[in-house]
Design a protein around this motif. Structure first.
Motif, short mmCIF file in Angstrom:
data_model
loop_
_atom_site.label_atom_id
_atom_site.label_comp_id
_atom_site.label_asym_id
_atom_site.label_seq_id
_atom_site.Cartn_x
_atom_site.Cartn_y
_atom_site.Cartn_z
N GLN A 158 3.01 2.48 -3.29
CA GLN A 158 2.43 3.13 -4.46
C GLN A 158 2.82 4.60 -4.57
OE1 GLN A 158 0.83 1.06 -6.66
NE2 GLN A 158 1.64 -0.34 -5.10
N GLY A 159 3.01 5.23 -3.43
CA GLY A 159 3.34 6.67 -3.48
C GLY A 159 4.62 7.03 -2.77
N THR A 183 0.83 -1.21 0.00
CA THR A 183 0.00 0.00 0.00
C THR A 183 0.86 1.26 0.00
OG1 THR A 183 -1.73 -1.18 1.22
CG2 THR A 183 -1.83 1.22 1.21
N HIS A 222 -5.60 -3.87 0.71
CA HIS A 222 -5.29 -2.46 0.92
C HIS A 222 -5.21 -2.21 2.43
CE1 HIS A 222 -6.59 -2.36 -3.24
NE2 HIS A 222 -6.08 -1.12 -3.35
N ASP A 269 -6.54 4.18 -3.13
CA ASP A 269 -7.05 3.88 -4.46
C ASP A 269 -7.54 2.42 -4.48
OD1 ASP A 269 -7.65 3.63 -7.12
OD2 ASP A 269 -5.63 4.15 -7.84
N THR A 320 -2.82 7.54 -2.61
CA THR A 320 -2.59 6.43 -3.53
C THR A 320 -2.86 5.09 -2.85
OG1 THR A 320 -0.24 6.50 -2.93
CG2 THR A 320 -0.91 7.68 -4.93
N GLY A 321 -2.64 5.02 -1.54
CA GLY A 321 -2.95 3.78 -0.82
C GLY A 321 -4.44 3.53 -0.72
N PHE A 361 -3.27 -3.57 -6.86
CA PHE A 361 -1.87 -3.20 -6.92
C PHE A 361 -1.20 -3.89 -8.10
CE2 PHE A 361 -2.58 -2.95 -2.17
CZ PHE A 361 -2.69 -1.57 -2.17
#
Length: 660
Positions: free
Chosen positions: A106-107, A103, A168, A155, A152-153, A159
């Motif tokens: 992603q960002g 998670t 998530h 979203d 972003t987590g 993944f």
């Protein structure tokens, strides 16, 4: 312990733990490529961590050291997550899939920009610029990556592999909320870019406000390291042109991981290690040339592709080579333009030297104005120029005064010979001094030759004045001796004879004549004594005989070595007086036990050498006997040398041109 030092120590410990975890992961079955990748990343990051620890050790209250440690820590973290992702994908079942890592990952790439941006914002003293907007920028650099990681987590999309089946960790919001959060996350991207630009602007503002040359040099060092970021972009551009992929970017990122921490550390701890202006100017110049060549290569590839229907790397490379040749003469002009902005001191100093040289050739300026020209060009009144007098170790100013050089003075050489020194001020670097020393060598040579000529003329003038005074004094002595001695006796004798003539019948002629003969004998003896002061009569039988008679009266052990060849009369007289004066000084001042006197003819010269084993320290001083002796030797066209340190005895050597 200060907070920055404590934080740096904690991150250093975390870095060691991450390296250990990475080693454990590699042992689970990573391939050779990932092993090399992880080890290389850890070594590069270790340099940043070590430099950060060095800074917090030397500057405990400065947060820059902690930021450098964070810089290395994040690099190790990125390499560790890459190895973890590889094992999850290629060694299923050996490791559990971490939903939190999937998670956050992603960002989390935004965090890679955080240390560099904070460094730009806080370098070099670790404090923000005054003003509310800079506090907003600092807060944004922390909040925007954190918000982006959270958004972003959240979203709900799956993944990417190998975490496609991971849950998530932050949960998934309802679709209406997710549709609102998505544009917010996208808007954070230009927000991050704006924050990065603002951090760079903070550096520019800090540089323009800085009046301290040390602060300016520190900022230039950091700018030199930060230049590797656009250089990495150029390398990425080149990689796509040659390899159709970003493979070469790894080299640029590795260089950046070394360059930024190194430049930061040098800027804080050793800003005067090297001429940063010179390095920055050269880097910018070659960066612009490289960008121009890449642009031309890209355009050539495009034109060749449109003309031939396909790309032609060979034709593009050939066209780029032609462009490189065309840019070669323009590089010098580009270097001048870059120097004007990045290295103004160098450009101004070299221009001042060239201008002074041109005006000197035109007869409009004297080369002695070199020091003044450099001080004005460098805006540093502490810059000094010293000139080494030919044939000696003496340093003088352009006016001939004694010059004391600092220990770090830059030596000026011409033809391998030291001709002078440059002393830098507080704002001038050693590297620039070395370049200026080479550029001004001809001017320095002209000045020191003019100084030598001026000193020689002054010596000649002083010698002539001393010879005139000595001549007047000798004439007065002769006049006094003749008047008080022989002249009086001859006058008295004449009066006695005249009186005898008048009284001849009753005078005692025999007594008068006896008295006259005695007076004549005394007068002749006095005249001989006076004549001996002008020229020793012992020279009638040759120089060797005269010196043999001279040393008999010396109360020391004298070793005599005199050539038996005939010597011209004038040189024999000069050589005699050199030996006589030197021996007299030995007896009076040297406290010597033995003397060596040698007269030899070699290569058309007559050399007179007097060497003793006394206390030494004799020098030619104005008004002294050696000064008059030097004048006598110079009048004969020769040279006199007096040498010998304290405790080493004295060596007096006269070289007289013989010619036959």
């Amino acid at each position: 312990m200060t907070v920055p030092r404590l934080v740096a120590y904690a991150m250093a410990v975390v870095s060691v733990v991450l390296v250990a975890v990475g080693g454990w992961l590699l042992a689970l079955g990573a391939d050779g490529g990932h092993i090399v990748y992880f080890v290389s990343a850890c070594l590069l990051a270790a340099a940043s961590v070590a430099l950060g620890m060095l800074i917090v050790t030397k500057r405990p209250a400065n947060v820059i050291g902690a930021l450098l440690t964070l810089f290395g820590l994040l690099a190790i973290w990125v390499a560790l997550t890459d190895v973890y992702a590889y094992l999850v994908a290629h060694r299923p079942g050996r490791l559990p899939v971490s939903s939190l890592l999937a998670t956050v990952g992603q960002g989390s790439w935004m965090l890679n920009y955080l240390p560099a941006a904070l460094l730009m914002l806080l370098f070099p003293d670790g404090r923000l610029l005054p003003g509310r907007r800079w506090r907003v920028v600092a807060a944004g650099l922390v909040l925007v990556p954190a918000a982006f990681i959270v958004l972003t987590g959240l979203d709900p999309a799956p993944f990417p592999p190998p975490f496609a089946d991971a849950e998530h960790a932050f949960g998934t919001p309802p679709p209406p909320v997710a549709r609102v959060l998505e544009p917010i996350a996208v808007a954070l991207l230009p927000g991050l870019l704006a924050l990065l630009v603002a951090s760079a602007v903070a550096m520019v503002v800090r540089y323009r406000r800085a009046t301290d040359p040390v602060r300016r040099a520190q900022l230039k060092w950091f700018a030199l390291g930060a230049f590797f970021l656009p250089a990495t972009l150029l390398l990425c551009w080149l990689s796509y042109l040659l390899l159709d992929g970003p493979d070469l970017v790894v080299i640029g990122l590795a260089a950046t991981l070394i360059a930024i921490p190194t430049a930061t550390t040098i800027g804080i701890l050793r800003h005067d290690l090297y001429d940063v202006d010179k390095a920055l100017s050269a880097t910018v110049t070659y960066g612009l040339v490289t960008a121009a060549l890449l642009a031309f290569y890209t355009a050539a590839m495009l034109v060749a592709g449109l003309a031939a229907g396909r790309s032609s790397p060979v034709a593009a490379a050939g066209a780029t080579a032609v462009c490189a040749l065309a840019l070669s003469p323009l590089r010098v002009r580009l270097q001048r333009q870059v120097d004007r902005r990045c290295y103004p001191a160098r450009r101004a100093a070299l221009a001042a030297i060239d201008d002074l040289r041109a005006r000197m050739h035109a007869g409009e300026a004297a080369p002695e104005r070199l020091e003044e020209a450099l001080q004005q060009a460098l805006r540093d009144p502490q810059v000094r120029v010293g000139y080494r007098m030919p044939g000696t170790d003496e340093l003088v100013t352009a006016g001939g005064a004694s010059f004391v050089a600092a220990d770090d003075a830059t030596v000026i050489r011409l033809g391998g010979q030291q001709i002078g020194v440059l002393v830098r001020g507080e704002t001038t670097t050693r590297e620039l001094m070395r370049e200026l020393a080479e550029a001004c060598a001809l001017l320095v040579e002209v000045v020191r030759l003019r100084l030598q000529l001026r000193r020689a003329l002054l010596d000649v003038e002083a010698s002539r004045a001393r010879l005139l005074r000595a001549g007047y004094a000798e004439r007065l002595r002769l006049e006094r001796d003749l008047h008080d001695g022989a002249q009086q006796r001859l006058v008295s004798l004449g009066m006695a004879l005249r009186l005898a003539q008048r009284r001849l019948p009753e005078a005692d002629v025999a007594g008068v004549l006896d008295q006259a003969v005695a007076e004549l004998g005394t007068a002749v003896a006095e005249l001989r004594e006076i004549a001996h002061g002008l020229r020793p009569s012992s020279l009638d039988e040759g120089l060797a005989n005269a010196l043999t008679m001279l040393v008999r009266g010396v109360p020391l052990s004298v070793t005599l070595d005199v050539c038996r060849e005939p010597v011209p009369e004038d040189l024999a007289t000069t050589a005699y007086y050199v030996a006589s004066e030197a021996l007299a000084n030995v007896v009076k001042h040297s406290r010597a036990s033995a003397v060596h006197l040698q007269v030899a003819r070699t290569n058309g010269d007559l050399t007179v050498l007097v060497r003793d084993d006394g206390v030494g320290g004799a020098r030619v001083r104005p008004g002294g006997g050696l000064a008059g002796l030097s004048d006598r030797v110079a009048a004969a066209g020769g040279s006199l040398t007096v040498a010998g340190g304290a405790g080493d005895g004295t060596r007096v050597e006269a070289v007289l041109p013989c010619g036959s």
